[in-house]
Design an enzyme around this catalytic site. Structure first.
Site, mmCIF file in Angstrom:
data_model
loop_
_atom_site.group_PDB
_atom_site.id
_atom_site.type_symbol
_atom_site.label_atom_id
_atom_site.label_comp_id
_atom_site.label_asym_id
_atom_site.label_seq_id
_atom_site.Cartn_x
_atom_site.Cartn_y
_atom_site.Cartn_z
ATOM 1 C CE LYS A 150 11.049 7.246 7.893
ATOM 2 N NZ LYS A 150 11.458 5.876 7.476
ATOM 3 C CD GLU A 173 -1.307 12.293 -1.243
ATOM 4 O OE1 GLU A 173 -0.195 12.662 -0.775
ATOM 5 O OE2 GLU A 173 -1.436 11.371 -2.060
ATOM 6 N N GLY A 232 7.715 3.655 7.126
ATOM 7 C CA GLY A 232 6.362 4.202 7.251
ATOM 8 C C GLY A 232 5.317 3.138 7.517
ATOM 9 N NE ARG A 233 6.700 -1.289 3.103
ATOM 10 C CZ ARG A 233 7.469 -0.459 2.420
ATOM 11 N NH1 ARG A 233 7.082 0.804 2.252
ATOM 12 N NH2 ARG A 233 8.618 -0.868 1.895
ATOM 13 C CD GLU A 269 4.531 1.968 0.085
ATOM 14 O OE1 GLU A 269 4.713 2.189 1.308
ATOM 15 O OE2 GLU A 269 3.883 2.750 -0.640
ATOM 16 C CG HIS A 289 -23.071 -12.734 0.417
ATOM 17 N ND1 HIS A 289 -24.180 -13.531 0.232
ATOM 18 C CD2 HIS A 289 -22.622 -13.004 1.666
ATOM 19 C CE1 HIS A 289 -24.420 -14.232 1.329
ATOM 20 N NE2 HIS A 289 -23.490 -13.927 2.227
ATOM 21 C CE LYS A 329 4.783 9.759 -2.978
ATOM 22 N NZ LYS A 329 5.688 9.620 -1.803
HETATM 23 O O1 F6P Z 1 3.279 5.621 -0.464
HETATM 24 C C1 F6P Z 1 4.532 6.199 -0.404
HETATM 25 C C2 F6P Z 1 4.806 6.619 1.017
HETATM 26 O O2 F6P Z 1 6.108 7.117 1.107
HETATM 27 C C3 F6P Z 1 4.609 5.477 2.011
HETATM 28 O O3 F6P Z 1 5.693 4.606 2.082
HETATM 29 C C4 F6P Z 1 4.366 6.263 3.273
HETATM 30 O O4 F6P Z 1 3.795 5.471 4.305
HETATM 31 C C5 F6P Z 1 3.409 7.335 2.751
HETATM 32 O O5 F6P Z 1 3.893 7.630 1.434
HETATM 33 C C6 F6P Z 1 3.309 8.570 3.607
HETATM 34 O O6 F6P Z 1 4.586 9.126 3.770
HETATM 35 P P1 F6P Z 1 4.797 10.173 4.990
HETATM 36 O O7 F6P Z 1 4.548 9.403 6.260
HETATM 37 O O8 F6P Z 1 6.209 10.622 4.854
HETATM 38 O O9 F6P Z 1 3.796 11.273 4.806
#
Ligand code: F6P
Length: 485
Positions: free
Chosen positions: A163, A169, A224-225, A310, A340, A452
């Site tokens: 987003k 990452e 995002g979620r 979150e 289990h 972060k």
């Molecule tokens: O975990 C923090 C966060 O901002 C989430 O809310 C989001 O889904 C994720 O990192 C990835 O963010 P992006 O879609 O901006 O890479």
């Protein structure tokens, strides 16, 4: 009065909650008084209910299959949404020659598409195309290395989903994939063709090197979620067909309609939310489990963990007061496997942990023995709920199960894209109701920024830049020195 509510092919059975009529009335009055249904109406009206970021949270627009406009500040967003649908459909008609899709993204840019693709794959392993999907989220290169070992570089497309288009990452993984393409002699134009950006920050995606025609936007009014309904769900369309992706949206849209039109006493998302509030009031619970009795839904608990914790792993309300309790710890995994593992604790542990059982009415494979397997699966699900509720009155306390442990049972008529969409939308709307009751902002996540920020100088120090140690606390500095020694 046991509450049995059916909508969109789902049936919620709260009988083992043992909530009295009077308690239901109090719960519903409380929820309405706290503005749960007004929050719903504000969300659908495109109001800036994400107060800290001054944004709307209009994810229902992404799956709005009615002909109604959905507006933010008076502007109908549906033309934007429909244009992306058109472009996604066009891409899905030009998959010839593509063997692999590497899906880079993390959090809300990963859990939803990963869950839905995994679920749909296990429903009909034969009925989808041969394109291999490789979901990669972690900065741990092992996940990416596995994907790259399986993908064919000259027939691979890379979905870079973020987003913000700033996530460490995802951008690190994207750069490594580009290096991999170069190592396999891909030309700059071939690399340009391979990269596809899915983001609410198209400028950053273009600056990264993605061709504008390969950028599929979504918008800042999509959390995002809550974004699987946008182009973030592209892997679903690519792997299972654009029509299947639209079926997924249709199920969620139907759940939206239920949420909007059902009276409070028959409103599934609200009812599901209120069972948690009841469990907190009656049992003081601090954890809850989601147990899907379906291998295909084995990733559902992880998706729900982000949605719930979150959104509501917070104690400061939107008006600055403290709210306690808020979200419980949410965990879970597929049944019958989890029997289990931690069911011993659910039955005899020191704390009451309510369970949402999810069961699918129809068998979930084409095997000749599928019916027998399914009967055993359902029998175990129903038995676990009964045992948690009624316990056992053994004379020997050591072997006795105390019972009085509440659970919900959510039946899903058939596990397909439509009902999966309805299921995820149900839990999204449940979260909205809980956020209203707790007066929390369900759509921001300020708590994730500190870690972060702290990671940046630590990474520099690990890379040998000792000057970065200055801003790091002594324990962590000692750990870095130990590792680098
Ligand atoms: O975990 C923090 C966060 O901002 C989430 O809310 C989001 O889904 C994720 O990192 C990835 O963010 P992006 O879609 O901006 O890479």
């Amino acid at each position: 009065m046991s509450k049995l509510i059916s909508a969109v092919g789902l049936t919620l059975d709260t009988a083992y909650q043992k909530i009295s009529d009077d308690e239901w009335r109090q719960l519903i009055d409380m929820a309405i008084g706290r503005g749960a249904l007004k929050k719903r109406d504000d969300l659908l009206a495109g109001k800036a209910i994400n107060q800290s970021e001054n944004r709307a949270a209009l994810h229902p627009a992404l799956r709005n299959l009615s002909n109604r406009a959905m507006t933010i500040d008076g502007i109908d967003v549906m033309p934007l949404v429909k244009n992306v649908w058109q472009r996604m459909s066009g891409f899905c008609n030009q998959l010839m020659g593509i063997t692999d899709i590497i899906c880079l993204g993390i959090g809300g840019s990963d859990w939803g598409p990963r869950l839905v693709c995994d679920a749909l794959y296990h429903i009909n392993p034969k009925e989808n195309n041969a394109i291999r999907l490789h979901f990669v989220a972690n900065i741990d290169s092992a996940e990416l290395a596995t994907a790259l070992s399986r993908a064919q570089p000259h027939s691979t497309r890379v979905l870079i989903t973020s987003k913000t288009f700033t996530t460490l990452e995802t951008l690190r993984n994207a750069q490594t994939v580009i290096n991999w393409l170069k190592q396999h002699n891909a030309t700059p134009s071939q690399i340009k063709k391979s990269l596809i950006g899915i983001t609410a920050n198209p400028e950053a995606a273009e600056a990264f090197g993605i061709a504008p025609d390969n950028i599929y936007p979504f918008w800042d009014w999509v959390g995002g979620r809550f974004s699987v309904w946008s182009a973030v769900g592209f892997p679903i369309a690519i792997k299972f067909g654009f029509d299947t992706y639209m079926d997924f949206l249709a199920g969620a849209h139907a759940m939206d309609e239920h949420f909007i039109t059902a009276p409070a006493t028959e409103n599934m998302p609200l009812t599901l939310a209120l069972t948690l509030i009841h469990n907190q009031k009656k049992h003081g619970i601090t954890a809850k489990a989601l147990i899907p009795y379906a291998h295909a839904l084995r990733l559902l608990p992880e998706w729900l963990q982000q949605l719930e914790m979150e959104s509501h792993g917070k104690t400061v309300t939107m008006s600055g007061e403290t709210c306690d309790p808020t979200s419980p710890v949410v965990f879970g995994s597929a049944g019958s496997n989890s029997q289990h593992s931690y069911f011993q604790m659910l039955h005899q542990g020191s704390q009451i942990i309510p369970v949402d059982f999810i069961a699918v009415q129809e068998p979930m494979s084409q095997l000749p023995e599928a019916k027998e397997h399914h009967e055993a699966l359902i029998a175990n699900c129903l038995a676990q709920a009964q045992a948690l509720a009624n316990g056992s009155n053994e004379t020997n306390a050591y072997n006795s199960c105390p019972g009085n442990r509440p659970s919900n049972l959510l039946w899903v008529k058939k596990l397909d894209a439509y009902h999966l969409g309805a299921l995820l939308a149900l839990y999204e709307h449940r979260a909205l109701c809980l956020g209203a009751i707790w007066n929390l902002n369900s759509f921001d996540q300020p708590g994730v920024e500190l870690g972060k920020k702290l990671a940046k100088p630590i990474q520099q120090a690990l890379h040998g830049d000792n000057s970065a140690l200055n801003g790091i606390d002594e324990i962590t500095a000692a750990r870095i020195k130990w590792l680098n020694s």
